[in-house]
Design a protein around this motif. Sequence first.
Motif, short mmCIF file in Angstrom:
data_model
loop_
_atom_site.label_atom_id
_atom_site.label_comp_id
_atom_site.label_asym_id
_atom_site.label_seq_id
_atom_site.Cartn_x
_atom_site.Cartn_y
_atom_site.Cartn_z
N THR A 34 -1.85 3.57 9.53
CA THR A 34 -0.51 3.37 8.98
C THR A 34 0.04 4.67 8.41
OG1 THR A 34 -1.38 2.72 6.81
CG2 THR A 34 -0.98 0.96 8.41
N GLN A 35 -0.44 5.81 8.93
CA GLN A 35 0.05 7.09 8.45
C GLN A 35 1.56 7.19 8.67
OE1 GLN A 35 -1.80 9.33 6.89
NE2 GLN A 35 -3.61 8.04 7.06
N THR A 40 1.50 -7.14 -3.18
CA THR A 40 2.26 -6.28 -2.27
C THR A 40 3.67 -6.11 -2.80
OG1 THR A 40 0.97 -7.05 -0.37
CG2 THR A 40 3.06 -5.94 0.10
N VAL A 100 -3.79 5.99 1.97
CA VAL A 100 -2.94 5.42 3.00
C VAL A 100 -3.87 4.80 4.04
CG1 VAL A 100 -1.18 5.87 4.74
CG2 VAL A 100 -1.23 7.21 2.65
N PRO A 101 -3.80 3.50 4.27
CA PRO A 101 -4.72 2.85 5.21
C PRO A 101 -4.68 3.52 6.58
CG PRO A 101 -3.44 1.23 4.01
CD PRO A 101 -2.85 2.56 3.70
N GLU A 124 4.55 -0.60 -0.40
CA GLU A 124 5.17 -0.34 0.89
C GLU A 124 6.46 0.45 0.67
OE1 GLU A 124 5.66 -3.96 3.07
OE2 GLU A 124 3.51 -4.20 3.39
N HIS A 163 1.51 2.02 2.11
CA HIS A 163 1.75 1.65 3.50
C HIS A 163 3.18 2.03 3.87
CE1 HIS A 163 1.49 -0.66 7.22
NE2 HIS A 163 2.64 -1.23 6.91
N TRP A 164 3.33 2.82 4.91
CA TRP A 164 4.66 3.22 5.37
C TRP A 164 5.27 2.13 6.25
CZ3 TRP A 164 6.66 4.08 10.32
CH2 TRP A 164 7.93 4.68 10.37
N ARG A 208 -0.69 -2.97 -3.17
CA ARG A 208 -0.22 -2.36 -1.92
C ARG A 208 1.26 -2.03 -2.10
NH1 ARG A 208 -1.26 -3.04 3.91
NH2 ARG A 208 0.71 -3.24 5.06
#
Length: 212
Positions: free
Chosen positions: A202-203, A6, A198-199, A66, A119-120, A64
């Motif tokens: 978690t948009q 991550t 994008v999971p 972020e 991931h936003w 991942r």
Amino acid sequence: MDGVITVSTDGSCLRNPGGASGWAWVNHDGSSASGGIASGTNQIAELTAVLEAILAHPGAEPLRVESDSTYAIKCASVWVAGWKRKGWRTASGGPVQNLGLVQGIERAIAEREGEVVFHWVRGHQGDHFNERADVLCGAAARAAQQGEVVVTRTSVTGEVTVGVAGPAPVATEAVAAAPVRTAATRTAGARTAPVARVPRGTQPEPELDVLF
């Protein structure tokens, strides 16, 4: 999920557009890298941070990324497929902005063995790694304003190295001295990888995106 790397990314532009800018990524294992851009934009800084993070973390482990930038996330995982299909034109037929960086990210994802997930996160809301990336890219931008356009890397042991631009691969447990590895030198063994995603749940929310 076990085995996931991550990384938090951020970009900064002191005077948008055209001002000195900085990018940074912070691995949640404690290692990090940041660099300056003599003249850029918020969007260039954010995309550069994403590209540098992906190139610096090769391997089979899922990555991942972020970011508090909806623009960077959508460029890398939502809009890119359509742009490529249209010959790197937008839906309205215009040119894709920051095309070199967008193509670099698309290529880096395709060449990476493990998948890349975005991931936003809400910026400037106390997320430790987001805040750390913000501090680093801001410092890099201020250094670039003074003419110091360099890349600074910190290992998980706290060792700091300063060099010219160009990402170096890092391991999840330690950062060893490694040769510069850029998109141009990573073509051997290239493959077609799944499109970065994008999971669900978690948009990114455009009205909450913060681009500093």
